[in-house]
Every structure is written in structure tokens, then in C-alpha cells.
Design a protein around this motif. Structure first.
Motif, PDB file in Angstrom:
ATOM      1  N   GLN A 396      30.375 -60.057 -34.920  1.00 24.49           N
ATOM      2  CA  GLN A 396      30.200 -60.509 -35.899  1.00 24.49           C
ATOM      3  C   GLN A 396      30.787 -59.858 -37.158  1.00 24.49           C
ATOM      4  O   GLN A 396      31.029 -58.674 -37.253  1.00 24.49           O
ATOM      5  CB  GLN A 396      28.694 -60.789 -36.332  1.00 24.49           C
ATOM      6  CG  GLN A 396      27.990 -61.484 -35.368  1.00 24.49           C
ATOM      7  CD  GLN A 396      26.399 -61.705 -35.950  1.00 24.49           C
ATOM      8  OE1 GLN A 396      26.068 -61.540 -36.898  1.00 24.49           O
ATOM      9  NE2 GLN A 396      25.624 -62.055 -35.019  1.00 24.49           N
ATOM     10  N   PRO A 397      31.106 -60.416 -38.268  1.00 22.57           N
ATOM     11  CA  PRO A 397      31.658 -59.869 -39.296  1.00 22.57           C
ATOM     12  C   PRO A 397      30.875 -58.484 -39.762  1.00 22.57           C
ATOM     13  O   PRO A 397      29.694 -58.461 -39.845  1.00 22.57           O
ATOM     14  CB  PRO A 397      31.571 -60.737 -40.461  1.00 22.57           C
ATOM     15  CG  PRO A 397      31.596 -62.063 -39.957  1.00 22.57           C
ATOM     16  CD  PRO A 397      30.775 -61.881 -38.722  1.00 22.57           C
ATOM     17  N   VAL A 398      31.522 -57.411 -39.888  1.00 26.47           N
ATOM     18  CA  VAL A 398      30.909 -56.278 -40.384  1.00 26.47           C
ATOM     19  C   VAL A 398      30.239 -56.112 -41.695  1.00 26.47           C
ATOM     20  O   VAL A 398      31.204 -56.754 -42.888  1.00 26.47           O
ATOM     21  CB  VAL A 398      31.864 -55.022 -40.214  1.00 26.47           C
ATOM     22  CG1 VAL A 398      31.408 -53.665 -40.819  1.00 26.47           C
ATOM     23  CG2 VAL A 398      32.287 -54.709 -38.945  1.00 26.47           C
ATOM     24  N   LEU A 399      29.109 -55.858 -41.997  1.00 21.28           N
ATOM     25  CA  LEU A 399      28.715 -55.797 -43.324  1.00 21.28           C
ATOM     26  C   LEU A 399      28.778 -54.413 -43.818  1.00 21.28           C
ATOM     27  O   LEU A 399      27.792 -53.283 -43.393  1.00 21.28           O
ATOM     28  CB  LEU A 399      27.193 -56.359 -43.205  1.00 21.28           C
ATOM     29  CG  LEU A 399      26.835 -57.928 -42.756  1.00 21.28           C
ATOM     30  CD1 LEU A 399      25.385 -58.206 -42.495  1.00 21.28           C
ATOM     31  CD2 LEU A 399      27.751 -58.754 -43.693  1.00 21.28           C
ATOM     32  N   LYS A 400      29.437 -54.327 -44.844  1.00 22.12           N
ATOM     33  CA  LYS A 400      29.440 -52.909 -45.580  1.00 22.12           C
ATOM     34  C   LYS A 400      28.574 -52.823 -46.835  1.00 22.12           C
ATOM     35  O   LYS A 400      28.719 -53.500 -47.573  1.00 22.12           O
ATOM     36  CB  LYS A 400      31.019 -52.693 -46.014  1.00 22.12           C
ATOM     37  CG  LYS A 400      31.997 -52.916 -44.831  1.00 22.12           C
ATOM     38  CD  LYS A 400      33.362 -52.840 -45.298  1.00 22.12           C
ATOM     39  CE  LYS A 400      34.111 -53.019 -44.283  1.00 22.12           C
ATOM     40  NZ  LYS A 400      35.737 -53.209 -44.585  1.00 22.12           N
TER      41      LYS A 400
END
Length: 464
Positions: A396-400
Motif C-alpha cells: 500500500q502507499p507508504v505513510l510518512k
């Protein structure tokens, strides 16, 4: 805490260097989630490379079609002078994206039995056997998806080209990039494209391995599609010189079981087959014709992902061995394992999909030049699983976030993991690698059970 203490006791007192600072190895091998996975520093995965270029980075920059292909597509559509092209393109795009797989006879029988039992449970609906059968059939018609085979005429082929040429090219380019990035020395000479359609696979393969590929076999049951693909290769005409040499077109797969290709591709084609039996037969045939890599790509929907997982299991569990190539198969990408897909076995099943940015063909209705193609893929390779890179895949998209990163991982043990990575807990190397990673990349961590096994060098992968 007990697990963390046990890990520290097992570690040696050796230290590793990071610039001029020395960091204890216990910190370098700190667990992502205690007892589940560890950062892979044993193989010196970074070397002298910066974190933003760690070996798990597989993202492909925004894809752009070759200028010759985009120009040919624009010319052909202009020459056709079709009315309401934009409306037809949107309708076909929505139809293809929302399409389900055809329901097989076994599933229909199961649903009919279930409905019959439900109707019999209601004493107010006492009726004869004939009326009961009619009631069940009516209910089946209302609740069953009515799949229809698409017959591509010259007109529909052009609409499909306008709708799917650039997005299909982007998805296949990303699949090819996975192989090229992880096995740079692999130089295929032959390629088979099943369900070749507009020929986007040929163009993507030529952009990736153009110097080595000498033969492209494009197979499609639609004569109109084959004719369109050939025109695109010749700049939109019927008599020009093909932009890509060595391309052959045919309506049926080669019969001889001895004929194999270095790369075999089926992109958005398995979902066009009318039954599960047909898909099974085609998958077995394609695998027999694969000498190195079999690449399967479908829409990034639950239906597309489920279809690919069925195909994956057919190859992995297949008992039949090709007399000309008895080597078994393993999953090269995206799964870091050969176990059941954790996305499908979850309480709320999700599609394992990826996203690739691309520049759309500048048709008049394409007001947004930058688009995203959402797709599912599976790449199967000849050899043994030990040859694969078993780092977890970011799904999934990486959450920074400030001082921490959220990564959803598909791990080699066959489980999904939500990892919250910090520099304090997991070390600066892993934290910085996670921070620059994207959806679809590999994260350099290994499970404790695999920590004693050195990563298999790329030169021993298929094609070396």
C-alpha cells in the motif's frame, strides 16, 4: 520484551560502521514487530549506495509511450473519423474495469441449490416442482453476472486502442522493469504475447530489452486487432517499415510443445476467456512455452487479482512436467512466498494491486496528461524458490509521518504486517530506506527463520 532480550543474547558482539559512527548490531537487527522480522544488514544490502537507491527500490518513473507509437495511434484515430469517440472510450473503459469473471457451471449449480433450499424453508411458498424451478431460475438471472465475450471489430479495436493503449503499456513496462532491475544481466531473445491486442507488450519489451530481443510472437484471436497492431508498428500505414523488427502475428498459439520463449506475457487477456477450463488450459500451455519468465497482468480489481492467484496456484501445484523443460516454477514477483495470498484470506479480502504513473496519449479528450494505471500482476520464473529475493513487498502507499513511517508489508511467512518504523527502534538505515520507499517496492528486512540464509545472488537467477 522477552523476544527482544532473546534476540540481543543471540547476537554477537561484532559492530558495523555507519560513516564514522559505530552502532551496536543489536540495534541494527532490531525487530520490526518483535519476533517477526529483522533488518537485513548481514548482506551489506546498501553497500556504498545512498538510501534512496537501496536495492529494494523498484519504482518506475512516469512512463511515456514511444513518440512513434503515440503518433501512429493519433493518426489512425484521425483517419477513422469516428463520431463520439470520447463517449465510446469512456463507456468501454468503465465496462472493462467493472467486468467480472464468467460464472462457471459448478458455481451456478451451487447457487441454484442454495436458492432452492431457501425457497423450501418458507412454508408460504408451497409450489410444484416445475414452479419452484422457474422461481429459482428467475432469481439466478437477477443475481448472476451475465458475462459476454467481446468481439473486436475494426471499429471496437480502435476504441480499445484509444482507451487502453497507454495504460496497458505502463502496466507491462512496470512488470518488465521488475525483472530488469533485479536481474540486470537477463537479456531475452524471444517473447510470446498471448492476447496481444494493440501490441503494447511488444513496444514495452522493445523499450526495455530492445538490444537483445530478436523475435516477438503476437497471438490474438481477433484479426482486426492483429491488423491494427501491425499498422501501429508501421506508423499508421499498411506499407511502411515496422518500427520494431522481428514481430510476427498469428491467431493461434504455436502447436509444438518444444517451442519455448524466454519471456511469455498475457496482459489483460485471461479475463477475456469464457470459462475456468479455458483459462486452465491456456495457463498450462503458456507455462510449457516459458523458458525463463511468465508474466501475467490484469486489472487491479478483486476479480483480476483472484484470477492471477488461481493462475499462480495452477503453475506452482501443476503435476505435469514438460519433457523439454522439467524445471519447477516459483513466484518471482510480487509475492515473497508461495503460500496462499493473505489478501484473499483476510476477513475483508482486498485486491493486491500496484499503480504506475504514465503520460496519456494527447487525444482531444485527455485533459489530464498525467494518469495512474492500477493493475495486478504475477511473475513466475523457472527454477527454485531459493533463487528469489525474499524481502517483504510494500502493498500500500507508504505513510510518512514525523519521525516514523507506516508500511504495509506482505512477508515471506505468508502474513500481512503493518510495520511502524522509527530510527530509534529499528536503526537509521532501515528507517531511511522505508522513508524513501514506495508502494510496490521491497523493504530490506528478513524473517528470523531466514536470517541464517544469505540472499541468493542475482547472477544465479533465471537468465544468467
Amino acid at each position: 520484551m522477552a523476544t527482544a532480550r532473546a534476540v540481543r543474547l543471540l547476537l554477537t558482539s561484532s559492530r558495523w560502521r555507519l560513516g564514522r559512527r559505530e552502532v551496536p548490531q543489536s540495534r541494527a537487527l532490531a525487530a520490526l514487530v518483535p519476533g517477526v522480522s529483522q533488518v537485513d544488514n548481514s548482506s551489506d544490502f546498501l553497500g556504498k549506495r545512498p538510501h534512496r537507491r537501496h536495492p529494494g527500490i523498484l519504482q518506475l518513473p512516469c512512463v511515456e509511450l514511444p513518440k512513434a507509437l503515440a503518433a501512429a495511434a493519433q493518426l489512425l484515430l484521425l483517419q477513422s473519423a469516428m463520431p463520439n469517440v470520447e463517449k465510446q472510450v469512456r463507456a468501454l473503459t468503465n465496462y472493462l474495469w467493472s467486468r467480472h469473471l464468467p460464472v462457471g457451471p459448478e458455481e451456478l449449480q451451487r447457487r441454484a441449490v442454495y436458492l432452492e433450499e431457501k425457497f423450501l424453508e418458507n412454508p408460504d411458498l408451497s409450489q410444484s416442482e416445475e414452479k419452484l424451478r422457474e422461481t429459482v431460475l428467475r432469481a439466478l438471472r437477477k443475481t448472476t453476472y451475465h458475462w459476454q465475450e467481446l468481439s473486436y471489430s475494426e471499429k471496437l479495436s480502435l476504441v480499445y486502442m484509444a482507451a487502453r493503449l497507454d495504460g496497458g503499456f505502463a502496466a507491462v513496462s512496470r512488470a518488465f522493469h521488475e525483472i530488469q532491475a533485479r536481474v540486470p544481466e537477463f537479456q531475452p531473445q524471444t517473447l510470446l504475447d498471448f492476447g496481444s491486442g494493440t501490441g503494447s507488450v511488444t513496444w514495452a519489451a522493445h523499450s526495455t530489452w530492445g538490444q537483445s530481443l530478436r523475435e516477438y510472437m503476437c497471438v490474438d484471436s481477433s484479426a482486426a486487432m492483429l491488423d491494427l497492431a501491425e499498422k501501429l508498428l508501421k506508423g499508421g500505414s499498411e506499407s511502411g517499415e515496422p518500427y520494431v523488427p522481428g514481430v510476427f502475428f498469428r491467431q493461434f498459439l504455436p502447436v509444438s510443445p518444444k517451442v519455448q520463449f524466454d519471456v511469455v506475457v498475457s496482459a489483460f487477456s485471461l479475463s477475456e476467456l469464457p470459462s475456468k477450463a479455458d483459462r486452465t488450459e491456456v495457463i498450462h500451455t503458456l507455462w510449457r512455452k516459458t523458458s525463463h519468465f511468465l508474466i501475467l497482468v490484469e486489472n487491479g480489481t478483486k476479480a483480476g487479482h483472484s484470477l492471477l492467484m488461481d493462475a499462480r496456484d495452477l503453475v506452482l501445484k501443476g503435476k505435469e512436467k514438460s519433457p523439454s523443460d522439467p524445471r519447477p516454477g516459483f513466484v518471482f514477483a510480487p509475492c515473497p512466498h508461495e503460500l496462499p495470498c493473505p489478501q484473499l484470506t483476510a476477513s475483508k479480502p482486498l485486491a493486491c494491486s500496484f499503480s504506475q504513473a504514465y503520460h496519456s496519449i494527447p487525444f482531444s479528450w485527455n485533459k489530464k496528461n498525467l494518469k495512474e494505471e492500477k493493475f495486478s500482476m504475477v511473475i513466475l520464473a523457472r527454477g527454485s524458490p531459493e533463487e528469489a529475493n525474499r524481502w517483504p513487498r510494500i502493498t500500500q502507499p507508504v505513510l510518512k509521518r514525523p519521525r516514523h513511517v507506516h508500511c504495509h508489508l506482505c512477508c515471506p511467512d505468508g502474513h500481512m504486517q503493518h510495520a511502524v518504523i522509527t530510527a530509534h527502534r529499528h536503526g537509521r538505515n532501515l528507517y531511511r530506506c522505508a522513508r524513501v520507499s514506495s508502494w510496490g517496492d521491497l523493504l530490506p528486512v528478513i524473517t528470523p527463520s531466514e536470517s541464517e540464509l544469505p540472499p541468493y545472488p542475482a547472477k544465479d537467477l533465471p537468465g544468467s
